[in-house]
Design a protein around this motif. Structure first.
Motif, PDB file in Angstrom:
ATOM      1  N   ILE A  14      42.864 -12.884  17.451  1.00  0.00           N
ATOM      2  CA  ILE A  14      41.372 -12.694  18.426  1.00  0.00           C
ATOM      3  C   ILE A  14      42.411 -11.840  19.262  1.00  0.00           C
ATOM      4  N   LYS A  15      42.887 -12.308  20.625  1.00  0.00           N
ATOM      5  CA  LYS A  15      43.434 -12.168  20.936  1.00  0.00           C
ATOM      6  C   LYS A  15      43.930 -10.393  20.706  1.00  0.00           C
ATOM      7  N   SER A  16      45.043 -10.060  20.059  1.00  0.00           N
ATOM      8  CA  SER A  16      45.175  -8.965  19.504  1.00  0.00           C
ATOM      9  C   SER A  16      44.425  -7.965  19.385  1.00  0.00           C
ATOM     10  N   SER A  17      42.724  -8.569  18.968  1.00  0.00           N
ATOM     11  CA  SER A  17      41.718  -7.697  18.510  1.00  0.00           C
ATOM     12  C   SER A  17      40.709  -7.461  20.032  1.00  0.00           C
ATOM     13  N   VAL A  18      40.981  -8.453  20.802  1.00  0.00           N
ATOM     14  CA  VAL A  18      39.989  -8.007  21.900  1.00  0.00           C
ATOM     15  C   VAL A  18      41.074  -7.641  23.235  1.00  0.00           C
ATOM     16  N   CYS A  19      42.226  -6.993  22.748  1.00  0.00           N
ATOM     17  CA  CYS A  19      42.618  -5.789  23.596  1.00  0.00           C
ATOM     18  C   CYS A  19      42.906  -5.131  22.762  1.00  0.00           C
ATOM     19  N   HIS A  20      43.027  -4.905  21.688  1.00  0.00           N
ATOM     20  CA  HIS A  20      42.431  -3.606  21.280  1.00  0.00           C
ATOM     21  C   HIS A  20      41.081  -2.952  22.311  1.00  0.00           C
ATOM     22  N   SER A  21      40.226  -3.753  21.698  1.00  0.00           N
ATOM     23  CA  SER A  21      39.099  -3.633  21.772  1.00  0.00           C
ATOM     24  C   SER A  21      38.371  -3.120  23.539  1.00  0.00           C
ATOM     25  N   MET A  22      39.562  -3.662  24.496  1.00  0.00           N
ATOM     26  CA  MET A  22      40.094  -3.337  25.911  1.00  0.00           C
ATOM     27  C   MET A  22      40.338  -2.143  26.281  1.00  0.00           C
ATOM     28  N   GLU A  23      41.191  -1.436  25.416  1.00  0.00           N
ATOM     29  CA  GLU A  23      41.868  -0.959  25.663  1.00  0.00           C
ATOM     30  C   GLU A  23      41.236   0.608  25.571  1.00  0.00           C
ATOM     31  N   GLN A  24      40.723   1.161  23.828  1.00  0.00           N
ATOM     32  CA  GLN A  24      39.213   1.815  24.037  1.00  0.00           C
ATOM     33  C   GLN A  24      38.304   1.881  24.598  1.00  0.00           C
ATOM     34  N   CYS A  25      37.578   1.211  25.092  1.00  0.00           N
ATOM     35  CA  CYS A  25      37.032   1.039  25.957  1.00  0.00           C
ATOM     36  C   CYS A  25      37.072   1.769  27.404  1.00  0.00           C
ATOM     37  N   GLN A  26      38.816   1.251  27.794  1.00  0.00           N
ATOM     38  CA  GLN A  26      39.237   1.904  29.026  1.00  0.00           C
ATOM     39  C   GLN A  26      39.195   3.997  28.931  1.00  0.00           C
ATOM     40  N   GLU A  27      39.444   4.088  27.661  1.00  0.00           N
ATOM     41  CA  GLU A  27      39.586   4.708  27.125  1.00  0.00           C
ATOM     42  C   GLU A  27      38.207   6.099  26.926  1.00  0.00           C
ATOM     43  N   CYS A  28      36.754   5.046  26.681  1.00  0.00           N
ATOM     44  CA  CYS A  28      35.970   5.890  26.891  1.00  0.00           C
ATOM     45  C   CYS A  28      35.293   6.069  28.091  1.00  0.00           C
ATOM     46  N   VAL A  29      35.659   5.310  28.710  1.00  0.00           N
ATOM     47  CA  VAL A  29      35.702   4.622  30.256  1.00  0.00           C
ATOM     48  C   VAL A  29      36.257   5.519  31.059  1.00  0.00           C
TER      49      VAL A  29
END
Length: 121
Positions: free
Chosen positions: A69-84
């Motif tokens: 779950i931590k890995s999945s959340v970190c990946h999602s956060m990285e994607q969000c950061q790239e979008c921002v």
């Protein structure tokens, strides 16, 4: 939009399924641990070591689930950061306006007159 990215509805469905599975796993782990704790006073010798091994195996499985779950959340956060970051580069003035508006809103909420402060008395 990247053509290789899955459909957003598919991502939402996958996230909902993952949350459901996590909730079911957590509920099952809690039930198993409750059963194990209820049996603990009546266990002796070999049964205690077996119960200990069972507990450690279930705890490790829970730890592995949390790591995924931590890995999945970190990946999602990285994607969000790239979008921002991409949005800020494309629309700098609009992003600045949103940041200013959010700052004013938070400032107004934090500094409102009816708010009590702790004086330490």
């Amino acid at each position: 939009m990247d053509p290789n990215d899955p459909n957003p509805e598919d991502k939402d469905a996958a996230a909902a399924a993952a949350r459901s599975n996590l909730r079911a796993d957590a509920d099952q782990l809690a039930k198993d641990l409750d059963d194990l704790l209820a049996q603990l006073p009546s266990l002796t010798g070999e049964a205690v070591s077996t119960a200990k091994k069972t507990f450690l195996a279930k705890a490790e499985r829970g730890s592995d689930t949390l790591a995924s779950i931590k890995s999945s959340v970190c990946h999602s956060m990285e994607q969000c950061q790239e979008c921002v970051t991409e949005y800020v580069h494309k629309e700098p003035m609009r992003a600045l306006g949103m940041a200013l508006g959010l700052g004013v809103l938070l400032g107004a909420l934090l500094c409102r007159p009816g708010r009590r402060s702790y004086n330490g008395d």
